[in-house]
Design an enzyme around this catalytic site. Structure first.
Site, PDB file in Angstrom:
ATOM      1  N   THR A  24     -26.497 -21.946   6.176  1.00  0.00           N
ATOM      2  CA  THR A  24     -25.036 -22.101   6.285  1.00  0.00           C
ATOM      3  C   THR A  24     -24.539 -23.033   5.190  1.00  0.00           C
ATOM      4  O   THR A  24     -25.234 -23.977   4.825  1.00  0.00           O
ATOM      5  CB  THR A  24     -24.682 -22.696   7.671  1.00  0.00           C
ATOM      6  OG1 THR A  24     -25.119 -21.788   8.678  1.00  0.00           O
ATOM      7  CG2 THR A  24     -23.178 -22.926   7.825  1.00  0.00           C
ATOM      8  N   ASP A  49     -27.821 -31.236   2.142  1.00  0.00           N
ATOM      9  CA  ASP A  49     -26.892 -32.273   1.687  1.00  0.00           C
ATOM     10  C   ASP A  49     -27.589 -33.292   0.798  1.00  0.00           C
ATOM     11  O   ASP A  49     -26.976 -33.866  -0.098  1.00  0.00           O
ATOM     12  CB  ASP A  49     -26.259 -32.964   2.901  1.00  0.00           C
ATOM     13  CG  ASP A  49     -25.518 -31.959   3.757  1.00  0.00           C
ATOM     14  OD1 ASP A  49     -24.576 -31.345   3.243  1.00  0.00           O
ATOM     15  OD2 ASP A  49     -25.916 -31.749   4.923  1.00  0.00           O
ATOM     16  N   LYS A  86     -29.646 -32.395   6.362  1.00  0.00           N
ATOM     17  CA  LYS A  86     -28.821 -31.203   6.522  1.00  0.00           C
ATOM     18  C   LYS A  86     -27.844 -31.423   7.673  1.00  0.00           C
ATOM     19  O   LYS A  86     -27.985 -32.348   8.446  1.00  0.00           O
ATOM     20  CB  LYS A  86     -29.713 -29.982   6.828  1.00  0.00           C
ATOM     21  CG  LYS A  86     -30.559 -29.586   5.643  1.00  0.00           C
ATOM     22  CD  LYS A  86     -31.308 -28.278   5.869  1.00  0.00           C
ATOM     23  CE  LYS A  86     -30.503 -27.171   6.468  1.00  0.00           C
ATOM     24  NZ  LYS A  86     -29.252 -26.877   5.769  1.00  0.00           N
ATOM     25  N   GLY A  87     -26.857 -30.530   7.742  1.00  0.00           N
ATOM     26  CA  GLY A  87     -25.928 -30.612   8.863  1.00  0.00           C
ATOM     27  C   GLY A  87     -24.521 -30.995   8.468  1.00  0.00           C
ATOM     28  O   GLY A  87     -23.654 -31.142   9.338  1.00  0.00           O
ATOM     29  N   GLU A 120     -30.163 -24.160  12.222  1.00  0.00           N
ATOM     30  CA  GLU A 120     -30.878 -24.214  10.936  1.00  0.00           C
ATOM     31  C   GLU A 120     -32.299 -24.729  11.143  1.00  0.00           C
ATOM     32  O   GLU A 120     -33.251 -24.207  10.556  1.00  0.00           O
ATOM     33  CB  GLU A 120     -30.125 -25.109   9.954  1.00  0.00           C
ATOM     34  CG  GLU A 120     -28.798 -24.513   9.507  1.00  0.00           C
ATOM     35  CD  GLU A 120     -27.956 -25.449   8.659  1.00  0.00           C
ATOM     36  OE1 GLU A 120     -27.040 -24.959   7.996  1.00  0.00           O
ATOM     37  OE2 GLU A 120     -28.197 -26.666   8.668  1.00  0.00           O
TER      38      GLU A 120
HETATM   39  C1  5RP Z   1     -24.891 -26.934   7.045  1.00  0.00           C
HETATM   40  C2  5RP Z   1     -25.888 -27.476   6.094  1.00  0.00           C
HETATM   41  C3  5RP Z   1     -25.715 -27.120   4.662  1.00  0.00           C
HETATM   42  O1  5RP Z   1     -26.892 -26.563   4.194  1.00  0.00           O
HETATM   43  C4  5RP Z   1     -25.405 -28.363   3.883  1.00  0.00           C
HETATM   44  O2  5RP Z   1     -24.309 -29.016   4.476  1.00  0.00           O
HETATM   45  C5  5RP Z   1     -25.099 -28.026   2.415  1.00  0.00           C
HETATM   46  O3  5RP Z   1     -23.884 -27.354   2.348  1.00  0.00           O
HETATM   47  P1  5RP Z   1     -23.230 -26.918   0.984  1.00  0.00           P
HETATM   48  O4  5RP Z   1     -24.111 -25.848   0.417  1.00  0.00           O
HETATM   49  O5  5RP Z   1     -21.871 -26.443   1.358  1.00  0.00           O
HETATM   50  O6  5RP Z   1     -23.173 -28.129   0.100  1.00  0.00           O
HETATM   51  O7  5RP Z   1     -26.807 -28.160   6.419  1.00  0.00           O
HETATM   52  O8  5RP Z   1     -25.117 -27.403   8.347  1.00  0.00           O
END
Ligand code: 5RP
Length: 219
Positions: free
Chosen positions: A28, A84, A94-95, A103
């Site tokens: 996600t 992240d 993550k999250g 995930e």
């Molecule tokens: C979502 C996640 C995403 O992998 C994480 O936030 C990275 O997101 P983005 O690709 O938009 O930077 O853990 O729950």
């Protein structure tokens, strides 16, 4: 090169890990959204797809994919997701998008986990990005107090409800020098559904996109 172009590069590089007959888990976030844009180009190599969130399911369906449940497919050959923060040991936070629980389940069910990031997320130590923690709503205040004792600054992600009907606390100010031990410790706190620390099950392959191209790290 801007962040969006790097995300696209990392997503593109992950396509080579999708072999014919792959049962694929899809993460996600905005990096994964770049991947979903590209997935139709390798459609014939994908046997079944499992999604980590309602948002990803919607986008996959808009691209003409049928989405199966993890219960239907069994284990995954491959899971591709963003992060992240990531370290050279392939430990992750993550999250940020709030989908951490599903995930983590998909990462755990995958034979191979490929994580795709741009270089701004590659760090020496985890914790600059606030650690997302999914909690049962009735345990929110209790878990918040526990994080204060651990010298974190927990902030309730107000108004946000996860796909599982739970709340998120973002814990600021942590310097996570031992992610494996810290993840185990947090997993003992009652009321926590999932900690957004992926150290017990790190990525197997990290693809880091920068101005110089895409670098690959392995555990
Ligand atoms: C979502 C996640 C995403 O992998 C994480 O936030 C990275 O997101 P983005 O690709 O938009 O930077 O853990 O729950």
């Amino acid at each position: 090169m801007d962040a969006k172009a790097k995300k696209l590069d990392a997503a593109k590089a992950s396509l080579e890990f999708i072999e014919p007959g792959t049962v694929l888990g899809v993460g996600t976030g905005s990096t994964v959204n770049c991947l979903i844009e590209l997935l139709p180009t390798v459609r014939e190599r994908i046997d079944q797809l499992v999604s980590s969130s309602r948002a990803t399911t919607k986008l996959l369906e808009e691209h003409g994919f049928e989405v199966s449940t993890l219960n239907e497919v069994g284990d995954l050959d491959l899971y591709i997701d963003g992060a992240d923060e990531a370290t050279k040991r392939l430990h992750l936070i993550k999250g940020g998008g709030g989908a951490l629980t599903r995930e983590k389940v998909l990462a755990g069910a995958a034979r191979r986990f490929v994580c795709i990031i741009d270089d701004s997320k590659f760090v020496g130590m985890l914790g600059e990005f606030p650690l997302p923690v999914e909690v049962l709503p009735m345990a929110q205040a209790f878990v918040t107090r526990r994080f204060v004792k651990l010298r974190g600054q927990p902030v309730w992600r107000e108004g946000f409800v996860t796909d599982n009907g739970n709340h998120i606390i973002d814990v600021h100010g942590l310097k996570i020098s031992n992610p494996l031990e810290f993840e185990s410790r947090l997993n003992q706190i009652p009321g926590i559904v999932t900690v957004g620390l992926f150290a017990q099950r790190p990525a197997d392959i990290l693809l880091i996109a920068s101005d110089d191209g895409v670098r690959e790290l392995r555990t």
